[in-house]
Design a protein around this motif. Sequence first.
Motif, PDB file in Angstrom:
ATOM      1  N   LYS A   1     -14.231 -10.792  -3.551  1.00  0.00           N
ATOM      2  CA  LYS A   1     -13.956  -9.734  -4.643  1.00  0.00           C
ATOM      3  C   LYS A   1     -13.048  -8.262  -4.170  1.00  0.00           C
ATOM      4  CE  LYS A   1     -17.357  -5.463  -3.414  1.00  0.00           C
ATOM      5  NZ  LYS A   1     -18.292  -4.799  -2.831  1.00  0.00           N
ATOM      6  N   PHE A   2     -12.566  -8.310  -3.080  1.00  0.00           N
ATOM      7  CA  PHE A   2     -11.403  -7.946  -2.700  1.00  0.00           C
ATOM      8  C   PHE A   2     -10.219  -7.649  -3.205  1.00  0.00           C
ATOM      9  CE2 PHE A   2     -14.204  -6.919   1.375  1.00  0.00           C
ATOM     10  CZ  PHE A   2     -14.828  -6.062   0.866  1.00  0.00           C
ATOM     11  N   LEU A   3      -9.989  -8.917  -2.898  1.00  0.00           N
ATOM     12  CA  LEU A   3      -8.859  -9.666  -3.796  1.00  0.00           C
ATOM     13  C   LEU A   3      -8.597  -9.357  -5.205  1.00  0.00           C
ATOM     14  CD1 LEU A   3      -5.802 -11.784  -3.936  1.00  0.00           C
ATOM     15  CD2 LEU A   3      -7.883 -13.563  -4.399  1.00  0.00           C
ATOM     16  N   HIS A   4      -9.706  -9.265  -5.861  1.00  0.00           N
ATOM     17  CA  HIS A   4      -9.986  -9.093  -7.391  1.00  0.00           C
ATOM     18  C   HIS A   4      -9.302  -7.456  -7.655  1.00  0.00           C
ATOM     19  CE1 HIS A   4     -12.908 -12.757  -8.920  1.00  0.00           C
ATOM     20  NE2 HIS A   4     -11.286 -13.152  -7.819  1.00  0.00           N
ATOM     21  N   ARG A   5      -9.856  -6.476  -6.664  1.00  0.00           N
ATOM     22  CA  ARG A   5      -9.682  -5.178  -6.685  1.00  0.00           C
ATOM     23  C   ARG A   5      -8.354  -4.921  -6.858  1.00  0.00           C
ATOM     24  NH1 ARG A   5     -13.587  -2.368  -3.333  1.00  0.00           N
ATOM     25  NH2 ARG A   5     -15.196  -3.291  -4.165  1.00  0.00           N
ATOM     26  N   THR A   6      -7.641  -5.655  -5.662  1.00  0.00           N
ATOM     27  CA  THR A   6      -6.951  -5.407  -5.634  1.00  0.00           C
ATOM     28  C   THR A   6      -5.691  -5.703  -6.027  1.00  0.00           C
ATOM     29  OG1 THR A   6      -6.620  -5.532  -2.648  1.00  0.00           O
ATOM     30  CG2 THR A   6      -4.311  -6.078  -3.447  1.00  0.00           C
ATOM     31  N   VAL A   7      -5.634  -7.102  -6.125  1.00  0.00           N
ATOM     32  CA  VAL A   7      -5.068  -7.086  -7.793  1.00  0.00           C
ATOM     33  C   VAL A   7      -4.482  -6.363  -9.114  1.00  0.00           C
ATOM     34  CG1 VAL A   7      -4.554  -9.424  -9.953  1.00  0.00           C
ATOM     35  CG2 VAL A   7      -4.822 -10.009  -7.167  1.00  0.00           C
ATOM     36  N   ILE A   8      -6.197  -5.858  -9.233  1.00  0.00           N
ATOM     37  CA  ILE A   8      -6.003  -5.412 -10.873  1.00  0.00           C
ATOM     38  C   ILE A   8      -5.788  -3.558 -10.508  1.00  0.00           C
ATOM     39  CG2 ILE A   8      -7.820  -3.872 -11.966  1.00  0.00           C
ATOM     40  CD1 ILE A   8      -7.662  -6.751 -12.501  1.00  0.00           C
ATOM     41  N   GLU A   9      -6.372  -3.051  -8.988  1.00  0.00           N
ATOM     42  CA  GLU A   9      -5.919  -1.672  -8.637  1.00  0.00           C
ATOM     43  C   GLU A   9      -4.371  -1.715  -8.524  1.00  0.00           C
ATOM     44  OE1 GLU A   9      -8.159  -0.657  -5.833  1.00  0.00           O
ATOM     45  OE2 GLU A   9      -9.721  -0.478  -6.426  1.00  0.00           O
ATOM     46  N   SER A  10      -3.518  -2.965  -8.200  1.00  0.00           N
ATOM     47  CA  SER A  10      -1.641  -2.506  -8.037  1.00  0.00           C
ATOM     48  C   SER A  10      -1.286  -3.477  -9.635  1.00  0.00           C
ATOM     49  CB  SER A  10      -1.511  -3.757  -6.408  1.00  0.00           C
ATOM     50  OG  SER A  10      -1.833  -4.824  -7.508  1.00  0.00           O
ATOM     51  N   ARG A  11      -2.481  -3.371 -10.256  1.00  0.00           N
ATOM     52  CA  ARG A  11      -1.521  -3.695 -11.144  1.00  0.00           C
ATOM     53  C   ARG A  11      -0.719  -5.480 -11.546  1.00  0.00           C
ATOM     54  NH1 ARG A  11      -0.169   1.182 -11.983  1.00  0.00           N
ATOM     55  NH2 ARG A  11       2.025   0.822 -11.907  1.00  0.00           N
ATOM     56  N   ALA A  12      -0.667  -5.772 -10.821  1.00  0.00           N
ATOM     57  CA  ALA A  12      -0.298  -6.746  -9.905  1.00  0.00           C
ATOM     58  C   ALA A  12      -0.393  -8.424 -11.093  1.00  0.00           C
ATOM     59  CB  ALA A  12      -0.785  -7.643  -8.389  1.00  0.00           C
ATOM     60  N   LYS A  13       0.005  -9.525 -11.044  1.00  0.00           N
ATOM     61  CA  LYS A  13       0.543 -10.717 -12.049  1.00  0.00           C
ATOM     62  C   LYS A  13      -1.072 -11.163 -11.240  1.00  0.00           C
ATOM     63  CE  LYS A  13       3.455 -12.614 -13.347  1.00  0.00           C
ATOM     64  NZ  LYS A  13       5.260 -13.489 -13.920  1.00  0.00           N
ATOM     65  N   ALA A  14      -0.611 -11.394 -10.230  1.00  0.00           N
ATOM     66  CA  ALA A  14      -2.127 -12.028  -9.456  1.00  0.00           C
ATOM     67  C   ALA A  14      -1.519 -12.293  -7.672  1.00  0.00           C
ATOM     68  CB  ALA A  14      -1.472 -14.003  -9.261  1.00  0.00           C
ATOM     69  N   GLY A  15      -2.812 -12.721  -6.824  1.00  0.00           N
ATOM     70  CA  GLY A  15      -2.629 -12.968  -5.725  1.00  0.00           C
ATOM     71  C   GLY A  15      -3.559 -13.875  -5.293  1.00  0.00           C
ATOM     72  N   ALA A  16      -3.393 -14.419  -3.719  1.00  0.00           N
ATOM     73  CA  ALA A  16      -4.141 -16.298  -3.165  1.00  0.00           C
ATOM     74  C   ALA A  16      -4.435 -15.409  -1.739  1.00  0.00           C
ATOM     75  CB  ALA A  16      -2.925 -16.754  -3.023  1.00  0.00           C
ATOM     76  N   VAL A  17      -5.642 -15.549  -1.075  1.00  0.00           N
ATOM     77  CA  VAL A  17      -5.857 -15.361   0.239  1.00  0.00           C
ATOM     78  C   VAL A  17      -6.236 -16.769   0.475  1.00  0.00           C
ATOM     79  CG1 VAL A  17      -7.314 -14.340   1.582  1.00  0.00           C
ATOM     80  CG2 VAL A  17      -6.418 -13.211  -0.408  1.00  0.00           C
ATOM     81  N   VAL A  18      -6.284 -17.261   2.262  1.00  0.00           N
ATOM     82  CA  VAL A  18      -6.870 -18.161   2.810  1.00  0.00           C
ATOM     83  C   VAL A  18      -6.848 -17.575   4.248  1.00  0.00           C
ATOM     84  CG1 VAL A  18      -6.008 -20.425   3.893  1.00  0.00           C
ATOM     85  CG2 VAL A  18      -4.753 -19.745   1.937  1.00  0.00           C
ATOM     86  N   VAL A  19      -8.218 -18.269   4.502  1.00  0.00           N
ATOM     87  CA  VAL A  19      -8.995 -17.934   5.390  1.00  0.00           C
ATOM     88  C   VAL A  19      -8.801 -19.088   6.258  1.00  0.00           C
ATOM     89  CG1 VAL A  19     -11.067 -16.361   6.887  1.00  0.00           C
ATOM     90  CG2 VAL A  19     -10.147 -15.759   4.951  1.00  0.00           C
ATOM     91  N   LEU A  20      -8.468 -19.063   7.428  1.00  0.00           N
ATOM     92  CA  LEU A  20      -8.266 -20.789   8.308  1.00  0.00           C
ATOM     93  C   LEU A  20      -9.370 -20.015  10.105  1.00  0.00           C
ATOM     94  CD1 LEU A  20      -6.786 -23.530   8.353  1.00  0.00           C
ATOM     95  CD2 LEU A  20      -4.912 -21.981   9.082  1.00  0.00           C
ATOM     96  N   ASN A  21      -9.588 -20.513  10.461  1.00  0.00           N
ATOM     97  CA  ASN A  21      -9.945 -21.423  11.737  1.00  0.00           C
ATOM     98  C   ASN A  21      -8.274 -21.440  12.173  1.00  0.00           C
ATOM     99  OD1 ASN A  21     -10.698 -22.310  14.432  1.00  0.00           O
ATOM    100  ND2 ASN A  21     -12.946 -22.089  13.712  1.00  0.00           N
ATOM    101  N   PRO A  22      -7.846 -20.776  13.038  1.00  0.00           N
ATOM    102  CA  PRO A  22      -6.909 -21.887  14.157  1.00  0.00           C
ATOM    103  C   PRO A  22      -6.481 -22.590  14.400  1.00  0.00           C
ATOM    104  CG  PRO A  22      -7.068 -19.431  14.529  1.00  0.00           C
ATOM    105  CD  PRO A  22      -7.642 -19.904  13.808  1.00  0.00           C
ATOM    106  N   GLN A  23      -7.866 -22.515  15.794  1.00  0.00           N
ATOM    107  CA  GLN A  23      -7.841 -23.803  16.039  1.00  0.00           C
ATOM    108  C   GLN A  23      -8.861 -25.060  15.704  1.00  0.00           C
ATOM    109  OE1 GLN A  23      -7.428 -22.939  19.620  1.00  0.00           O
ATOM    110  NE2 GLN A  23      -7.560 -20.610  18.697  1.00  0.00           N
ATOM    111  N   ASN A  24      -8.753 -25.605  14.334  1.00  0.00           N
ATOM    112  CA  ASN A  24      -8.633 -26.282  13.987  1.00  0.00           C
ATOM    113  C   ASN A  24      -8.351 -27.035  12.405  1.00  0.00           C
ATOM    114  OD1 ASN A  24     -11.261 -25.352  12.521  1.00  0.00           O
ATOM    115  ND2 ASN A  24     -12.759 -26.038  14.105  1.00  0.00           N
ATOM    116  N   GLY A  25      -7.908 -26.066  12.939  1.00  0.00           N
ATOM    117  CA  GLY A  25      -7.523 -26.493  10.757  1.00  0.00           C
ATOM    118  C   GLY A  25      -8.660 -25.847   9.949  1.00  0.00           C
ATOM    119  N   GLU A  26     -10.020 -25.484   9.786  1.00  0.00           N
ATOM    120  CA  GLU A  26     -10.699 -25.214   8.990  1.00  0.00           C
ATOM    121  C   GLU A  26     -10.192 -24.525   7.994  1.00  0.00           C
ATOM    122  OE1 GLU A  26     -14.392 -25.210  10.741  1.00  0.00           O
ATOM    123  OE2 GLU A  26     -15.122 -27.580  11.285  1.00  0.00           O
TER     124      GLU A  26
END
Length: 564
Positions: free
Chosen positions: A226-251
């Motif tokens: 939801k927030f990625l879509h909104r940011t790309v549209i509002e900033s008139r960007a071409k695209a975007g990507a997000v990774v959320v990771l558990n830094p302890q085990n790589g999940e």
Amino acid sequence: MRTKKVYLRLKIVFLSLTAVFTIIILRLFWLEVVLSPRLTRLAHKEHLRLVQLPARRGRILDTHRNILVDDIRLYSLYADPKIVDNKDEVASAIATVLGQDRHKIRNLLTKDKRFVWLARKLSLKDKKAIEELGIKGIGFREEEERFYPQGNLLDSVIGRTDIDNNGIDGLELFYEHYLHAESGQAVYLRDSRGNLLPLPKKLVLPKDGYDLILTVDSYIQYWVEKFLHRTVIESRAKAGAVVVLNPQNGEIVAMANFVSPLAKEYLETQRRNRCVCDFYEPGSVFKVVTLLAALEKDKEIYKEDFFCEKGQMKIPGSILHDWRRFGKLSFIDVFKNSSNIGVAKIANRVGIPFVYGYIEKLGFGRKTGIDFPGETSGSLRPLSQWSKTDYYIVPIGQSIGVSLLQLAVAFAAVANGGYIVRPHLVKEIASREGVAIKQFRIGRKGPIASRFAVDKAREILLRVVEEGTGRRAKLEKVKVCGKTGTSQKIDVRGGYSHRNFYASFVGFFPYRHPQFLIAVFIDEPHTYHYGGMIAAPLFKKIAEKIVAYKNLRSKDNETRRNTE
């Protein structure tokens, strides 16, 4: 004379009987030997019936076992063209019910075959409408089709299947061996009226595919998208990507990609997993490598100052610029203010071979090993092929290509005490009944740095967010460590563009015991192009939701208590 006539008659009778018996024997040979297989098949058709027993492809579930992908039963229409009469009328009737091209259906009905598909995966409503036509020579076969209860959530990660329910990309392809279902068969005897006898003569049971239990949390995934879509549209960007990771085990807790519908590449790239399959010049977010290498090489270097040449420094083959006219900066302030000149000087002071060693130790230039097809290894040239200019610009994130996932893994090493984790999307494979078939316990490699270097690097990344370029990522309830990045894109002439940029931010929290790491990438934003202005606020929106959802609070009096 009479004896001769009797003998002749007996001979004729004998030859006649011999001929008759020969014909009978030949006929029996023809029936029993030559025609036997064919007659057996005809008998089987009359007295036996083969029934397909459909199997269900494995489901895909999130970490809470909420269903992301399942199968629904549909009906595929087939015909035996040899049996179908009045092909023009049949084609028109079927086309009218299904809303399809009459000529296409007629062409199928005129093929010199005993089996053709007329339509695949129809609804029960369409099936009943076709059956009411009472057409001889057509029938239905039950098939499965993928169903997505959560809509398009995680679609660039889950992947797709083809018309036969075989995986063709994403997790559907990578785990095809486990997800794949094998249909069964049952052979039934029929009585004289054609009715099936209750017990099958032969039975091969169907084999359902296994379920995938992901590491992904669908609630966090929803907010990320939801927030990625909104940011790309509002900033008139071409695209975007997000990774959320558990830094302890790589999940992988969430992984999202979004391409603006206004982008020229929309149709070709909307489903590509940019987090894993694309690489780019990261810019200043890559300075974490020099930071960690410097602290590991010299424990006292963080106490030193570096002159940043008032924002401009001549280097071999080019001129290095800062975004501000910095003079003398402390080691900490070099990273807090993201000085290109300061970092370049620190890297060359430490020694480029040593820095290069940390580029490799942190996983750049090779695949992370994530369980997803098409991963890129990025772009890292051997040190022997570096130019003199590279000695100054690679440490600040230029002339090197990295994936967003590689960046996440590198920052995870700072968050977890110096260990390289292997990112993964699936934590368990289970039967449909919930019995675990395989569980993934992914280990860590390292440590690749001393505890002092890691703790000091984390402290400096905290200062970046508290006081430096990452201030827009700052949270109220927990403390955040992170680094911003802004890099120019390569233009059509092969030089750096002054209009198109990549904006990045990678951060983790809580400070003392990091549980979540978020890596953000925005391609060609056109409102603000700095990572601290466009990527850091997106990080903050996602992080605030996670903090509230997980009820996180910083320990050891890191922040004030929530007074709401």
